[in-house]
Enzyme design. Structure first.
Site, PDB file in Angstrom:
ATOM      1  N   ASN A 247       0.862  -1.180   0.000  1.00 33.19           N
ATOM      2  CA  ASN A 247       0.000   0.000   0.000  1.00 33.19           C
ATOM      3  C   ASN A 247       0.902   1.234   0.000  1.00 33.19           C
ATOM      4  O   ASN A 247       1.409   1.646   1.035  1.00 33.19           O
ATOM      5  CB  ASN A 247      -0.888  -0.053   1.251  1.00 33.19           C
ATOM      6  CG  ASN A 247      -1.855   1.105   1.334  1.00 33.19           C
ATOM      7  OD1 ASN A 247      -1.779   2.056   0.554  1.00 33.19           O
ATOM      8  ND2 ASN A 247      -2.763   1.046   2.283  1.00 33.19           N
TER       9      ASN A 247
ATOM     10  N   GLU B 209      -8.517  -4.381   4.778  1.00 34.63           N
ATOM     11  CA  GLU B 209      -8.378  -4.102   3.349  1.00 34.63           C
ATOM     12  C   GLU B 209      -7.271  -4.947   2.716  1.00 34.63           C
ATOM     13  O   GLU B 209      -7.387  -5.385   1.577  1.00 34.63           O
ATOM     14  CB  GLU B 209      -8.103  -2.609   3.136  1.00 34.63           C
ATOM     15  CG  GLU B 209      -9.333  -1.776   3.506  1.00 34.63           C
ATOM     16  CD  GLU B 209      -9.064  -0.301   3.647  1.00 34.63           C
ATOM     17  OE1 GLU B 209      -9.307   0.431   2.696  1.00 34.63           O
ATOM     18  OE2 GLU B 209      -8.606   0.133   4.720  1.00 34.63           O
TER      19      GLU B 209
END
Ligand code: ADP
Length: 397
Positions: A7, A385
């Site tokens: 990320n 996530e």
């Protein structure tokens, strides 16, 4: 199978190595202040936390430090990079170019370059993150997973803005939404918890954090969401205004001598909870200040809860009812007064929470705070996530 999830933020790079057989996290960490001074890597594995303070002028250095930490003789968890089967990258904006998770190829990276100004803070960082991983692990299969992906099931009347249709066609200006992986994850977890199939449920998912968005999930599919073309729209947030009359922003910009990008920066960074309270964008500071009698902090919290409540009501109307409301993310999981305020005076739609249970501390598990006479279930579900990104990476490959 082991999947590395990356990320890449504008000045950070978070990662998780996930064992897809058990869906357990083998190691995770964060490179902070990449491209700035005093950068450091915090690596968590085998119950230990290691901090490496080292200059990270760019994501290339960050990625090589992450791989070094993962393969380190002491706190490493794999013997070589060959043990990583695939990499999943989080990407904020997709435009209409990518409606599903997409394999990284030369061609997809050209398209990524073309759409990077849709999220000028986030997408360029993701491109750098992908390239850094390609340099460190040549030939490794990689997948782009988009925050907008879950929202492509919205009907046209929900995602269109009422602008000249030609401009939609020409520039693809429309609602895309954000936090899609989180909304997808918690709505699926809610169905599992309730022992139902996602197809049987109408759920409103409230992802409330520093950035907040609310989504209507009907039969497992997103039918509407509060964020818009960018994550500026919807409810007011930590520092973002949320929905605002464009003419009010234009009026203010003229008065203050701001050009368009200065006005946008103002709406993104100086408004929301911070602008109203003058105290902080952080809900812990806001609740403390409000409890000490700070009226503007109280007003900020009231505005936030009221805006969320309106979205819940709107989405119940959009779906012809609601079976379950889910709270997730930093504020949704931790700030009980916000949950209580959103759920207050909702008896008209058969919703009541158990106020005692709502006050119980976050234990990292699913919490059911449904009131005893409530027809609507109210759940607090920790989001994940990274796991969704890893699952979608495996699914595509
Ligand atoms: P984002 O991912 O958008 O940066 P988060 O989901 O981490 O945001 O949420 C951050 C917000 O959650 C902050 O406003 C913070 O005050 C609030 N919060 C309240 N209680 C806690 C807590 N115990 N731990 C972490 N965040 C909390």
């Amino acid at each position: 199978m082991k999947v590395l999830v990356i990320n890449s933020g504008s000045s950070s790079l978070k990662y998780q190595l996930i064992d897809m057989e058990t869906e357990g996290v083998i190691a995770k960490g964060n490179c902070e202040r990449t491209g700035i001074d005093k950068s450091k890597l915090t690596h968590k594995a085998k119950g230990l936390e290691v901090v490496v303070e080292k200059d990270m002028p760019d994501h290339n250095v960050a990625v090589s430090l992450v791989l070094k930490a993962l393969t380190d003789a002491q706190h490493g968890v794999i013997s070589s990079m060959d043990e990583i089967d695939a990499v999943g990258h989080r990407v904020v904006a997709s435009g209409e170019a990518f409606k599903k998770p997409t394999l990284v190829t030369e061609e997809t990276m050209i398209t990524m370059e073309e759409i990077k100004d849709l999220a000028p803070l986030h997408n360029p960082a993701a491109i750098v993150g992908v390239k850094a991983c390609q340099a460190a692990m040549p030939g490794k299969p990689m997948v782009l997973v988009f925050d907008t992906g879950f929202h492509f099931t919205m009907p046209d009347y929900a995602y269109m803005y009422a602008i000249d249709y030609n401009h939609y066609e020409q520039y693809k200006i429309r609602r895309y939404g954000a936090h899609g992986t989180s909304h997808k994850f918690v709505s699926q977890e809610a169905a599992k918890y309730l022992g139902k199939k996602p197809e049987e449920l109408k759920i409103v998912t409230c992802h409330l954090g520093n950035g907040s968005s609310i989504t209507a999930v009907d039969g497992g599919k997103c039918v509407d969401t509060s964020m818009g073309f960018t994550p500026l729209a919807g409810v007011p947030m930590g520092t973002r205004s949320g929905d605002i009359d464009f003419a009010a922003a234009e009026y203010l910009a003229k008065k203050e001598g701001m050009d368009v990008s200065a006005a946008l920066n103002y709406l993104n960074k100086k408004c929301g909870m911070l602008g109203i309270s003058g105290v902080s964008s952080d809900f812990r500071d806001l609740t403390a200040a409000a409890d000490n009698g700070n009226d503007r902090a109280r007003l900020a919290l009231d505005m936030f809860s009221y805006a969320c409540k309106k979205y819940v009501g709107a989405y119940a109307a959009a779906m012809n009812g609601v079976d379950c409301i889910v709270f997730t993310a930093g504020v949704g999981e931790n700030t009980s007064c916000v949950r209580e305020a959103i759920c207050e005076n909702m008896q008209y739609m058969g919703l009541e929470i158990d106020k005692e249970k709502n006050l119980e501390k976050n234990n990292g598990a699913i919490r059911d705070i449904t009131g005893k006479n409530s027809k609507v279930k109210v759940l607090i579900i920790p989001t994940n996530e990274e796991l969704v990104i890893a699952r979608e990476t495996v699914e595509l490959l």
